[in-house]
Design a protein around this motif. Structure first.
Motif, PDB file in Angstrom:
ATOM      1  N   THR A 395       0.834  -1.172   0.150  1.00 52.22           N
ATOM      2  CA  THR A 395      -0.210   0.074   0.153  1.00 52.22           C
ATOM      3  C   THR A 395       0.998   1.326  -0.239  1.00 52.22           C
ATOM      4  OG1 THR A 395      -0.132  -0.267   2.315  1.00 52.22           O
ATOM      5  CG2 THR A 395      -1.999  -1.261   1.228  1.00 52.22           C
ATOM      6  N   ASP A 396       2.169   1.072   0.324  1.00 58.72           N
ATOM      7  CA  ASP A 396       2.974   2.375   0.218  1.00 58.72           C
ATOM      8  C   ASP A 396       4.390   1.876  -0.646  1.00 58.72           C
ATOM      9  OD1 ASP A 396       4.946   4.219   0.953  1.00 58.72           O
ATOM     10  OD2 ASP A 396       4.266   4.585   2.957  1.00 58.72           O
ATOM     11  N   TYR A 399       7.713   1.945   1.223  1.00 56.43           N
ATOM     12  CA  TYR A 399       8.111   0.750   1.837  1.00 56.43           C
ATOM     13  C   TYR A 399       8.543  -0.347   1.068  1.00 56.43           C
ATOM     14  CZ  TYR A 399       6.529   2.041   6.700  1.00 56.43           C
ATOM     15  OH  TYR A 399       6.422   2.682   7.861  1.00 56.43           O
TER      16      TYR A 399
END
Length: 545
Positions: A395-396, A399
């Motif tokens: 989702t990021d 990361y």
């Protein structure tokens, strides 16, 4: 208590650093350096790679994060800091500089909180923002706790259009209390001119040059009125008691005036020999020109663009901390502060927002101090942590890229194109071996791995004319993937046993085996620049660890 934290230093300070637990803080926050903060890696011929791997950009802009930081300072309870930041915003507006100052102000409040009452802070900056930062520091620490503005000559002069050459950095020194702070007076060696004019005597007895000093008392002292070896006592007496005078004489530390025949000349007075090697130099000033910057050939240079010399940090740590004290660097970059702290027997805490920097520091410390002990926080230590980091990456994207960097570090691979400003062309990392040979690394963090990915990797190494492909995967490979890798055959390097041309390595194996999880002939050990090993100054004879 040596700790290395991966993460936003504001969160780490709030969650992990208790009130008044740090003796000394050094920080070199990035702003306007006109460069991305990169780690340079060695290419296949041992030179610095032309591709610089982006760690983070020191670009600041007014956004929601800056607005939130500004609001936190206003709600902090520190009225002086809140009013100062409000005034700055009124003057500067919502621009890059104001965003930087808001981000710094909220962090300076936390740094003040964790500092002991006897502690100090050194903030390293360039003239672009130093005047604003000094105002913020006055608000947070109090104007009376400002101690020095140190100018460090970081480079030689160079040609600038219509300006004085900008060749110095500013280091702002504040203490938490006005008077009761740790201070070990730093001294500088005597100049050659001073030594030549003052220390011109030498008895060639191995004790070195010396100067003569008065041995008479500055005020009348009746118990010092005694004759010494035929020399009458001075009007106010000798400076030393008879027992001390005898000891100095036995040690050969008294100079006696003599006549041309070699007899004592009692019309003059004996004087004390003060040897150069026993005399402290003058108190060091706040203009430092004696610590050169790291040039391209410096042994300690690791390729980090803003890397500071260890000697610079040693000077700061020696003056404002003692052995065993806790030193904190919240923007630790390539780890010069923690390196100096380890060398000087201080405890340390380092924080950085990029895994690439954390990996570099870990390697630097272990290269320089083979017996070093520290704990790294915020990066996966086991397969469960690796999966958690990969899941957050779904989702990021930041990361996910950090997961790639971390996974590559397990096998000591050089990152490929982690800035993701362009297509990676199937190359997440590289490992160089033998003289000019290359292994291309593909990192996969997803669950849906399949045989097509092995075929893709095989195509990449053929296109790039690389010798080996490494498929580094979080999810265990399927049997068809293993079979496809085996079908690629083996790579033969002259003088070494053959190795598989396509190798599948699980992250779990890499966690336990590290670079031994990869089979390479004649693997080179210079993928990352290596820090020079430090000597163990505690060991007898300073034996190398």
């Amino acid at each position: 208590m040596n700790h290395l934290y991966y993460g936003d230093n504001l969160a780490v300070l709030r969650e992990s650093i208790a009130d008044e637990t740090v003796d000394l803080i050094y920080l070199d926050p990035p702003f306007n350096s006109n460069a991305s903060y990169n780690v340079l890696f060695k290419g296949p011929s041992g030179n610095e790679s032309a591709a610089q791997i982006e760690a983070f950009d020191d670009t600041w802009s007014w956004n929601d994060t800056a607005e939130e930081a500004f609001g936190e300072v206003l709600r902090s309870g520190n009225g002086a800091a809140a009013e100062m930041l409000r005034a700055m915003r009124s003057f500067l507006g919502e621009n890059d500089m104001m965003a930087y100052l808001a981000m710094m102000a909220v962090r300076l409040l936390e740094l003040h909180r964790v500092l002991k009452p006897t502690g100090s802070l050194y903030l390293h900056c360039d003239p672009t923002a130093s005047h604003y930062l000094k105002i913020l520091l006055d608000a947070v620490f109090g104007p009376k706790n400002f101690k020095n503005e140190i100018d460090w000559k970081r480079t030689s002069t160079h040609s600038d259009a219509k300006t004085w050459s900008n060749n110095a950095d500013c280091i702002l020194f504040y203490a938490k209390s006005e008077k009761d702070f740790i201070w070990n007076t730093p001294r500088e060696p005597h100049s050659a001119e001073y030594i030549k004019s003052k220390y011109g005597r030498d008895d060639n007895d191995g004790l070195g040059p010396y100067r003569l000093d008065n041995m008479t008392s500055p005020s009348p002292r009746p118990n010092m009125m005694y004759e010494w070896r035929g020399f009458p006592f001075p009007e106010k007496g000798w400076r030393y008691q008879r027992e001390t005078m005898q000891r100095l004489d036995d040690e050969g530390r008294i100079w006696y005036p003599t006549t041309e025949t070699g007899e004592f000349n009692t019309s003059r007075r004996p004087q004390l020999k003060r040897y150069l090697n026993e005399m402290e130099g003058g108190v060091m000033g706040d203009i430092w020109t004696d610590i050169p910057p790291l040039n391209s050939q410096a042994k300690e240079r690791l390729g980090y663009p803003t890397q500071k010399p260890v000697a610079l940090l040693e000077r700061i740590l020696s003056a404002s901390s003692n052995p065993g004290d806790v030193v904190l660097d919240p923007f630790c970059g390539c780890g010069t502060t923690v390196h100096a702290a380890q060398k000087l027997d201080r405890q340390w805490i380092g924080i950085d927002v990029t895994h690439l920097a954390i990996g570099l520091i870990e390697k630097r410390l272990r290269d320089a101090f083979p017996k070093v002990e520290f704990t790294t926080h915020g990066v996966p230590q086991d397969i469960s942590g690796a999966r958690d980091m990969a899941n957050r990456g779904r989702t990021d994207k930041n990361y996910y890229f950090e997961f790639e960097k971390w996974a590559l570090s397990l096998i000591n691979a050089q990152p490929g194109n982690l800035s993701k400003k362009g297509a990676d062309k199937g190359i997440d990392g590289n490992v160089y071996f033998a003289k000019t040979s290359r292994a291309i690394v593909s990192v996969k963090a997803g669950d849906n791995v399949g045989v097509a990915m092995i075929r893709d990797l095989r195509g990449v190494i053929e296109r790039e004319r690389a010798e080996i492909g490494i498929f580094l995967t979080l999810t265990p490979p399927t049997k068809p993937m293993v079979a496809e890798a085996a079908a690629a055959g083996q790579h033969h390097e002259d003088g070494f046993d053959p190795v598989p041309r396509i190798q599948i390595v699980s992250v779990e194996d890499a966690l336990s085996l590290r670079d031994r999880a990869v089979r390479l002939p004649a693997r080179r050990d210079d993928t990352f620049k290596k820090a020079a090993r430090e000597q163990d100054t505690k060991a007898q004879g300073k034996l190398e660890l």
